[in-house]
Design a protein around this motif. Structure first.
Motif, PDB file in Angstrom:
ATOM      1  N   SER A  72     -35.949  59.596  68.897  1.00 44.44           N
ATOM      2  CA  SER A  72     -36.650  60.505  68.693  1.00 44.44           C
ATOM      3  C   SER A  72     -36.304  61.785  69.372  1.00 44.44           C
ATOM      4  CB  SER A  72     -37.923  59.867  69.325  1.00 44.44           C
ATOM      5  OG  SER A  72     -38.976  60.876  69.179  1.00 44.44           O
ATOM      6  N   GLY A  73     -36.383  62.821  68.480  1.00 42.17           N
ATOM      7  CA  GLY A  73     -35.863  64.179  69.041  1.00 42.17           C
ATOM      8  C   GLY A  73     -34.512  64.475  68.616  1.00 42.17           C
ATOM      9  N   ALA A  74     -33.902  63.595  67.809  1.00 44.66           N
ATOM     10  CA  ALA A  74     -32.547  63.880  67.272  1.00 44.66           C
ATOM     11  C   ALA A  74     -32.714  64.622  65.956  1.00 44.66           C
ATOM     12  CB  ALA A  74     -31.968  62.567  67.136  1.00 44.66           C
ATOM     13  N   ARG A  75     -31.888  65.661  65.764  1.00 44.30           N
ATOM     14  CA  ARG A  75     -32.175  66.395  64.630  1.00 44.30           C
ATOM     15  C   ARG A  75     -31.108  66.471  63.579  1.00 44.30           C
ATOM     16  NH1 ARG A  75     -32.735  71.848  67.968  1.00 44.30           N
ATOM     17  NH2 ARG A  75     -30.944  70.764  68.714  1.00 44.30           N
TER      18      ARG A  75
ATOM     19  N   TYR B 182     -44.040  68.465  62.185  1.00 43.00           N
ATOM     20  CA  TYR B 182     -44.567  67.281  61.643  1.00 43.00           C
ATOM     21  C   TYR B 182     -43.579  65.805  61.811  1.00 43.00           C
ATOM     22  CZ  TYR B 182     -47.494  70.416  59.120  1.00 43.00           C
ATOM     23  OH  TYR B 182     -48.309  71.603  58.721  1.00 43.00           O
ATOM     24  N   LEU B 183     -42.396  66.038  62.528  1.00 42.46           N
ATOM     25  CA  LEU B 183     -41.678  64.876  62.673  1.00 42.46           C
ATOM     26  C   LEU B 183     -41.385  64.228  61.437  1.00 42.46           C
ATOM     27  CD1 LEU B 183     -43.468  63.770  66.125  1.00 42.46           C
ATOM     28  CD2 LEU B 183     -41.382  65.469  65.792  1.00 42.46           C
ATOM     29  N   MET B 184     -41.145  64.960  60.465  1.00 46.23           N
ATOM     30  CA  MET B 184     -40.830  64.150  59.114  1.00 46.23           C
ATOM     31  C   MET B 184     -39.436  63.904  59.241  1.00 46.23           C
ATOM     32  SD  MET B 184     -43.095  63.967  56.885  1.00 46.23           S
ATOM     33  CE  MET B 184     -44.927  64.045  57.424  1.00 46.23           C
ATOM     34  N   PRO B 185     -39.176  62.610  58.591  1.00 49.08           N
ATOM     35  CA  PRO B 185     -37.659  62.081  58.809  1.00 49.08           C
ATOM     36  C   PRO B 185     -36.964  62.713  57.763  1.00 49.08           C
ATOM     37  CG  PRO B 185     -39.070  60.442  57.650  1.00 49.08           C
ATOM     38  CD  PRO B 185     -40.102  61.628  58.081  1.00 49.08           C
ATOM     39  N   ASP B 186     -35.533  62.856  58.017  1.00 51.96           N
ATOM     40  CA  ASP B 186     -34.407  63.561  57.307  1.00 51.96           C
ATOM     41  C   ASP B 186     -33.674  62.684  56.530  1.00 51.96           C
ATOM     42  OD1 ASP B 186     -31.919  64.590  56.392  1.00 51.96           O
ATOM     43  OD2 ASP B 186     -32.242  66.339  57.879  1.00 51.96           O
TER      44      ASP B 186
ATOM     45  N   HIS C  78     -35.336  63.741  62.801  1.00 52.14           N
ATOM     46  CA  HIS C  78     -36.601  64.608  62.263  1.00 52.14           C
ATOM     47  C   HIS C  78     -36.196  66.016  62.795  1.00 52.14           C
ATOM     48  CE1 HIS C  78     -38.030  63.509  66.204  1.00 52.14           C
ATOM     49  NE2 HIS C  78     -38.298  62.259  65.820  1.00 52.14           N
ATOM     50  N   PRO C  79     -35.726  67.067  61.849  1.00 54.11           N
ATOM     51  CA  PRO C  79     -35.275  68.217  62.327  1.00 54.11           C
ATOM     52  C   PRO C  79     -36.350  69.038  62.428  1.00 54.11           C
ATOM     53  CG  PRO C  79     -34.534  67.868  60.075  1.00 54.11           C
ATOM     54  CD  PRO C  79     -35.153  66.574  60.535  1.00 54.11           C
ATOM     55  N   ASP C  80     -37.677  68.761  62.184  1.00 55.96           N
ATOM     56  CA  ASP C  80     -38.799  69.683  62.292  1.00 55.96           C
ATOM     57  C   ASP C  80     -39.903  69.181  63.289  1.00 55.96           C
ATOM     58  OD1 ASP C  80     -41.146  71.003  62.075  1.00 55.96           O
ATOM     59  OD2 ASP C  80     -41.786  70.073  60.037  1.00 55.96           O
ATOM     60  N   PRO C  81     -39.760  70.011  64.111  1.00 51.69           N
ATOM     61  CA  PRO C  81     -40.493  69.523  65.466  1.00 51.69           C
ATOM     62  C   PRO C  81     -42.139  69.299  65.298  1.00 51.69           C
ATOM     63  CG  PRO C  81     -40.044  71.875  65.828  1.00 51.69           C
ATOM     64  CD  PRO C  81     -39.371  71.287  64.881  1.00 51.69           C
TER      65      PRO C  81
END
Lengths: 261, 261, 261, 261
Positions: free
Chosen positions: B74-77, B108-112, B103-106
């Motif tokens: 968690s927190g990895a972009r 909504y924490l949407m996955p990439d 999840h690059p977007d802090p």
């Protein structure tokens, strides 16, 4: 935790009521009811064999100490028919508990507000413990409460549909306003629906079709049993609110810089 | 009934995975996790104290025989950050299991999807047991399966939203097509949501916010525990279909005419 | 009111895009497209007859001044196939506009995030105006925007399902974050669905099945045309919030006492 | 296409009825009503100024040839109050049309089935054209039809909630069974909701809050006007069924092999 449901002065440990229709046979019905832990089981007056207590009588299969009978007036189209049926049921089954159902339309079995209120008023006067099956109509629920019903049984969805809590917005209002227990009846098609009803504060649910038509009705009855317990537990433990967005999380970068060396 | 969940050759009796964030304190977290019966518990790498194993270290509270750790990124972009974090976690926690989150977007924490697939491919090669958190994207799930992930973790709704199975239509397809376990992650806000996921055939669910922010998190953890069991049981017992209308019922009239005299 | 949709510098008065599949015949398709007022119409490259421009060629029926062609790569399973198809389409149709569709699974036609991004990047470099059909994945939308697509086309529901805006929660995030037009594609099964997409801020919708399979496809096309206009108008006029309860109303009693005498 | 709505022998071109509450001022209300094209506009009896026809009288703003007044009994808590109000309204406004509303609960303004049926029966006898506002209760609708109401007005959601067609499952049954026009009243919060009601076969909708509280109420009224037209058109053109999966599409490969050389 001791958290009984009390209806008309009687305590129930289980918040799952069962219907007896649509099972493959009486043995299967009995096994499912026992597995469900239900203490209140409804059966249509018209299914009772008054003439002789033969092998096939449904009542033989419901003869357990912990099971209370809740005869219903399914098939009644008017208050008069329902009242007549209620009196017969009381005499035959030696119980004054009654699930009041009046549905003039045989296709959707939708309850009749007017006749149900009329019958409820009369039956309460005659000493019945009345649990009326009704539309999820908040005003009607208050009126029924005013004439002395023991609980209200608003529908979740059309009976037999398995659609779940389609009347959610109205059940919320009913639950908020009611001074008698609210039992969601009809439409509950899965354990998750039953859990959801309890989570939102319904006092109990009545399930029939979903258990009776399951491939393994005994296992399904057990699933409903514990789903209802889960829902009630969650209600007591108080769920958090639905959120529109995630709470921001700190990025990992700094952590990696500090610890990654 | 013996119906274990098997991931990467390891058997789990519980189909409820827990997250460790947002609890009031570590003691409360531990009590809730124990009550939940969960055997797989995820924690963010960044929450681990690498420098000294002091009183406050979260790991002290997760030290139970039946609990397996599932460190997450968690927190990895980016894939690179996640891979770096994964290696650190393996070394620190002595486990090659990994919940892969990018999840690059802090907000909504949407996955990439792109970075997650890239990292998954690399981490599988390095011997990790990878469980990626992803959008409910059926094609991406098959691609991740193809590179060797141990399970897929599609989201049910935006993380932390408590909205439930909003991705239902896509989860159905994912479950139908997947050859690895499907764990619904994110958005599960009530025991009824967890039960619904299992009923539809998901292999497990991961819950965090709904338990951590409940007023009584231990009781809520228990509610989730049994709701998950109910959902799985219902899945095995096979629910009936949703119906558009009730089955017609016979009217009461004739019965009353025969028996009422 | 002048409120054009601008994609890649080109202005559209209509926010309704149409697909050309599943119509009974080309004449019916043409009539429906004209009735819809659509200015951007997509057709599969594979439906174009390259060998001879005979009577039955679909292009003859799309030959209207106000209609712009948007060839699509439907049927492509990889980025390479899609790129190859795109080049063919550009040459054949003399347009660099392209609806990029890559779906390896022939059953659900779900889009492939990885291959779509790869192809989009390449095609943008080659000068195409790329409109990719994708899952309602907010991070993927931003990535596609970053490589230079002209718009994003997230799906509302599985293609051909007519289920409407099942991806609502994710479309909201996509619309909030996007710097390119958002066109909801797939799943829109009724004019009300199209209106709802515009009301929530989508820039346009693409509809095919719902019009093509309607009993009266020309009338249905007209219904969609005006529903889209209604939705856009409502978006501009700004809807009120959803309320949990009614605003209290004053009772009639006092009024009746004053005026009833 | 000539497709009028007929209620009590009177034809309406517009299937959108409007309420007059909650507008910023009378001028804005008038402009919105005119923009909506509505031919039937309801106003609470209690808002009419009986004592002097001064500047501020709401009726001055409703004085258009194409607009028919539909006085309502909003605020009435019993049949007697409603009947009394109805007689006053008829005398004051010189119309026997009446929207019958009886809601004892001032918080949710939920309609009272029992009192509404009682009042409807009496008012029909007195020559009123009665349009009752009721719960989406299929049996009650048939009972009201039996006593001679001109249309039924079931609610879509709690009044003022803007939630849309939450009573969908019951509206379907009502529409299927009704021999009088079905007007969906209450809860319609967006043009897409109105379109959806018409698409499913409702004969008309009544909208108030959603238009009155919009930032631009005139534009919103126009949006509702055309959304209702779209919905009716789609109903006539017959929508296709909701599908569980996409129709399989042919892959592009073969085409590329043939045409790509």
């Amino acid at each position: 935790m001791n958290d009984p449901l009390v209806i008309a002065g009687k305590s129930f440990q289980s918040r799952l009521f069962l219907g007896t229709g649509k099972f493959g046979n009486h043995q299967e019905m009995e096994a499912a009811i026992v597995a469900s832990g239900s203490e209140l089981v409804t059966m249509a007056l018209k299914r009772i064999d008054f003439n002789d207590k033969e092998e096939d009588d449904i009542l033989r299969y419901l003869n357990h100490d912990h099971i209370n009978l809740l005869p219903n007036t399914s098939g009644a189209r008017t208050a008069d028919e329902a009242i007549f049926a209620a009196r017969l049921a009381r005499e035959a089954l030696q119980t004054n508990w009654l699930k009041l159902e009046i549905h003039p339309d045989p296709r959707y079995l939708m309850p009749d507000a007017i006749e149900t209120l009329k019958a409820a008023e009369q039956l309460v006067k005659e000493g019945f413990v009345v649990l009326p099956y009704i539309h999820a109509d908040p005003v009607l629920c208050k009126r029924l409460e005013a004439v002395g019903v023991a609980a209200v049984m608003p529908l979740g969805a059309p009976i037999g549909s398995n659609k779940g809590l389609r009347t959610l917005d109205f059940l919320e209002i009913i639950i908020e306003q009611s001074n008698v227990p609210v039992v969601v009846d009809a439409g509950i098609g899965a354990p998750s629906h039953a859990a959801a009803a309890l989570e939102m504060g319904a006092d109990a649910v009545l399930v029939n079709t979903a258990i009776a038509v399951a491939q393994d009705s005994v296992q399904m009855a057990t699933a409903f049993k514990i789903a209802v317990e889960a829902g009630r537990m969650a209600y007591n433990a108080k769920l958090g609110a639905v959120q529109q967005r995630a709470v921001a999380s700190s990025p990992l970068t700094e952590f990696l810089m500090v610890n990654g060396e």
